[in-house]
Design a protein around this motif. Structure first.
Motif, PDB file in Angstrom:
ATOM      1  N   ALA A 180       1.020  -1.071  -0.026  1.00  0.00           N
ATOM      2  CA  ALA A 180       0.131  -0.078   0.009  1.00  0.00           C
ATOM      3  C   ALA A 180       1.069   1.328   0.051  1.00  0.00           C
ATOM      4  O   ALA A 180       2.153   1.341   0.682  1.00  0.00           O
ATOM      5  N   PRO A 181       0.578   2.007  -0.715  1.00  0.00           N
ATOM      6  CA  PRO A 181       1.263   3.600  -0.680  1.00  0.00           C
ATOM      7  C   PRO A 181       1.292   4.082   0.515  1.00  0.00           C
ATOM      8  O   PRO A 181       0.257   4.086   1.483  1.00  0.00           O
ATOM      9  N   GLU A 182       2.186   4.797   0.872  1.00  0.00           N
ATOM     10  CA  GLU A 182       2.101   5.720   1.950  1.00  0.00           C
ATOM     11  C   GLU A 182       1.143   6.726   2.145  1.00  0.00           C
ATOM     12  O   GLU A 182       0.720   7.281   1.328  1.00  0.00           O
ATOM     13  N   GLY A 183       0.549   6.505   3.471  1.00  0.00           N
ATOM     14  CA  GLY A 183      -0.663   7.289   3.442  1.00  0.00           C
ATOM     15  C   GLY A 183      -1.904   6.610   3.709  1.00  0.00           C
ATOM     16  O   GLY A 183      -3.009   7.146   3.666  1.00  0.00           O
ATOM     17  N   TRP A 184      -1.957   5.332   2.990  1.00  0.00           N
ATOM     18  CA  TRP A 184      -2.971   4.566   2.627  1.00  0.00           C
ATOM     19  C   TRP A 184      -2.935   3.273   3.739  1.00  0.00           C
ATOM     20  O   TRP A 184      -2.054   2.769   3.925  1.00  0.00           O
ATOM     21  N   ARG A 185      -4.251   2.840   3.998  1.00  0.00           N
ATOM     22  CA  ARG A 185      -4.301   1.591   4.807  1.00  0.00           C
ATOM     23  C   ARG A 185      -5.118   0.809   4.373  1.00  0.00           C
ATOM     24  O   ARG A 185      -6.336   1.292   3.821  1.00  0.00           O
ATOM     25  N   ALA A 186      -5.275  -0.630   4.640  1.00  0.00           N
ATOM     26  CA  ALA A 186      -6.277  -1.630   4.187  1.00  0.00           C
ATOM     27  C   ALA A 186      -7.357  -1.420   5.107  1.00  0.00           C
ATOM     28  O   ALA A 186      -7.206  -1.655   6.371  1.00  0.00           O
ATOM     29  N   VAL A 187      -8.757  -1.404   4.503  1.00  0.00           N
ATOM     30  CA  VAL A 187      -9.733  -1.245   5.455  1.00  0.00           C
ATOM     31  C   VAL A 187     -10.789  -2.607   5.127  1.00  0.00           C
ATOM     32  O   VAL A 187     -11.761  -2.826   5.634  1.00  0.00           O
ATOM     33  N   TYR A 188     -10.467  -3.614   4.062  1.00  0.00           N
ATOM     34  CA  TYR A 188     -11.133  -4.536   3.513  1.00  0.00           C
ATOM     35  C   TYR A 188     -10.239  -5.437   2.947  1.00  0.00           C
ATOM     36  O   TYR A 188      -9.510  -4.959   1.858  1.00  0.00           O
ATOM     37  N   GLY A 189     -10.381  -6.711   2.922  1.00  0.00           N
ATOM     38  CA  GLY A 189      -9.635  -7.512   2.316  1.00  0.00           C
ATOM     39  C   GLY A 189      -8.189  -8.120   3.221  1.00  0.00           C
ATOM     40  O   GLY A 189      -8.134  -7.570   4.201  1.00  0.00           O
ATOM     41  N   PRO A 190      -7.513  -9.067   2.358  1.00  0.00           N
ATOM     42  CA  PRO A 190      -7.749  -9.416   1.113  1.00  0.00           C
ATOM     43  C   PRO A 190      -8.915 -10.346   0.769  1.00  0.00           C
ATOM     44  O   PRO A 190      -9.437 -11.092   1.496  1.00  0.00           O
ATOM     45  N   GLU A 191      -9.645 -10.090  -0.307  1.00  0.00           N
ATOM     46  CA  GLU A 191     -10.755 -10.704  -0.858  1.00  0.00           C
ATOM     47  C   GLU A 191     -10.743 -10.649  -2.335  1.00  0.00           C
ATOM     48  O   GLU A 191      -9.706 -10.017  -3.214  1.00  0.00           O
ATOM     49  N   PRO A 192     -11.406 -11.703  -3.030  1.00  0.00           N
ATOM     50  CA  PRO A 192     -11.511 -11.453  -4.369  1.00  0.00           C
ATOM     51  C   PRO A 192     -11.864 -10.379  -5.014  1.00  0.00           C
ATOM     52  O   PRO A 192     -12.638  -9.451  -4.325  1.00  0.00           O
ATOM     53  N   TYR A 193     -11.599  -9.970  -6.365  1.00  0.00           N
ATOM     54  CA  TYR A 193     -11.522  -8.828  -6.857  1.00  0.00           C
ATOM     55  C   TYR A 193     -13.246  -8.539  -6.835  1.00  0.00           C
ATOM     56  O   TYR A 193     -13.403  -7.247  -6.467  1.00  0.00           O
ATOM     57  N   GLY A 194     -14.325  -9.038  -7.061  1.00  0.00           N
ATOM     58  CA  GLY A 194     -15.567  -9.084  -7.282  1.00  0.00           C
ATOM     59  C   GLY A 194     -15.962  -8.405  -5.866  1.00  0.00           C
ATOM     60  O   GLY A 194     -17.258  -7.548  -5.791  1.00  0.00           O
ATOM     61  N   ARG A 195     -15.709  -9.249  -4.820  1.00  0.00           N
ATOM     62  CA  ARG A 195     -16.005  -8.577  -3.338  1.00  0.00           C
ATOM     63  C   ARG A 195     -15.411  -7.234  -3.048  1.00  0.00           C
ATOM     64  O   ARG A 195     -16.205  -6.434  -2.399  1.00  0.00           O
ATOM     65  N   CYS A 196     -14.366  -6.803  -3.417  1.00  0.00           N
ATOM     66  CA  CYS A 196     -13.762  -5.596  -3.326  1.00  0.00           C
ATOM     67  C   CYS A 196     -14.427  -4.672  -4.056  1.00  0.00           C
ATOM     68  O   CYS A 196     -14.681  -3.615  -3.344  1.00  0.00           O
ATOM     69  N   VAL A 197     -14.714  -4.857  -5.373  1.00  0.00           N
ATOM     70  CA  VAL A 197     -15.556  -3.889  -6.072  1.00  0.00           C
ATOM     71  C   VAL A 197     -16.895  -3.863  -5.547  1.00  0.00           C
ATOM     72  O   VAL A 197     -17.299  -2.583  -5.247  1.00  0.00           O
ATOM     73  N   ALA A 198     -17.779  -4.801  -5.016  1.00  0.00           N
ATOM     74  CA  ALA A 198     -18.862  -4.546  -4.409  1.00  0.00           C
ATOM     75  C   ALA A 198     -18.881  -3.684  -3.259  1.00  0.00           C
ATOM     76  O   ALA A 198     -19.694  -3.004  -2.903  1.00  0.00           O
ATOM     77  N   ARG A 199     -17.704  -3.712  -2.322  1.00  0.00           N
ATOM     78  CA  ARG A 199     -17.580  -3.178  -1.321  1.00  0.00           C
ATOM     79  C   ARG A 199     -17.324  -1.629  -1.640  1.00  0.00           C
ATOM     80  O   ARG A 199     -17.813  -0.616  -0.788  1.00  0.00           O
ATOM     81  N   LEU A 200     -16.635  -1.082  -2.493  1.00  0.00           N
ATOM     82  CA  LEU A 200     -16.580   0.016  -3.168  1.00  0.00           C
ATOM     83  C   LEU A 200     -17.684   0.724  -3.500  1.00  0.00           C
ATOM     84  O   LEU A 200     -17.967   1.730  -3.245  1.00  0.00           O
ATOM     85  N   GLN A 201     -18.577  -0.317  -4.245  1.00  0.00           N
ATOM     86  CA  GLN A 201     -19.872   0.452  -4.722  1.00  0.00           C
ATOM     87  C   GLN A 201     -21.080   0.645  -3.814  1.00  0.00           C
ATOM     88  O   GLN A 201     -21.878   1.364  -3.984  1.00  0.00           O
ATOM     89  N   ASP A 202     -20.889  -0.264  -2.630  1.00  0.00           N
ATOM     90  CA  ASP A 202     -21.984  -0.228  -1.815  1.00  0.00           C
ATOM     91  C   ASP A 202     -21.250  -0.360  -0.417  1.00  0.00           C
ATOM     92  O   ASP A 202     -21.352  -1.337   0.345  1.00  0.00           O
ATOM     93  N   PRO A 203     -20.639   0.818   0.284  1.00  0.00           N
ATOM     94  CA  PRO A 203     -19.903   0.608   1.317  1.00  0.00           C
ATOM     95  C   PRO A 203     -20.717   0.513   2.661  1.00  0.00           C
ATOM     96  O   PRO A 203     -22.035   0.854   2.507  1.00  0.00           O
ATOM     97  N   PRO A 204     -20.319  -0.145   3.486  1.00  0.00           N
ATOM     98  CA  PRO A 204     -21.316  -0.249   5.046  1.00  0.00           C
ATOM     99  C   PRO A 204     -21.543   1.195   5.425  1.00  0.00           C
ATOM    100  O   PRO A 204     -20.820   2.075   5.260  1.00  0.00           O
ATOM    101  N   ALA A 205     -22.830   1.198   6.188  1.00  0.00           N
ATOM    102  CA  ALA A 205     -23.216   2.395   6.739  1.00  0.00           C
ATOM    103  C   ALA A 205     -22.615   2.615   7.844  1.00  0.00           C
ATOM    104  O   ALA A 205     -22.055   1.984   8.688  1.00  0.00           O
TER     105      ALA A 205
END
Length: 65
Positions: free
Chosen positions: A40-65
């Motif tokens: 991850a680049p400096e200043g960024w942190r992982a908030v989800y995953g590692p997961e399959p590509y499709g699950r990560c895309v779904a998380r970006l499109q519909d983030p938790p409330a």
């Protein structure tokens, strides 16, 4: 967010269930889809995953409330 495949998207991936991506977040609350094989680049942190590509895309499109 674009839905056009990028250079790190798993086109023709052997196992679509393989955890290949992360969702990153920076201090401004911006999110990014990131391949697990790259640090991850400096200043960024992982908030989800590692997961399959499709699950990560779904998380970006519909983030938790």
């Amino acid at each position: 967010m674009t839905t056009t495949p990028g250079p790190f998207d798993p086109a023709g991936q052997d196992d679509p269930a393989e955890p290949t991506h992360l969702v990153l977040e920076n201090a401004l609350g911006e999110h990014s889809l990131w391949p697990v094989f790259r640090p991850a680049p400096e200043g960024w942190r992982a908030v989800y995953g590692p997961e399959p590509y499709g699950r990560c895309v779904a998380r970006l499109q519909d983030p938790p409330a």
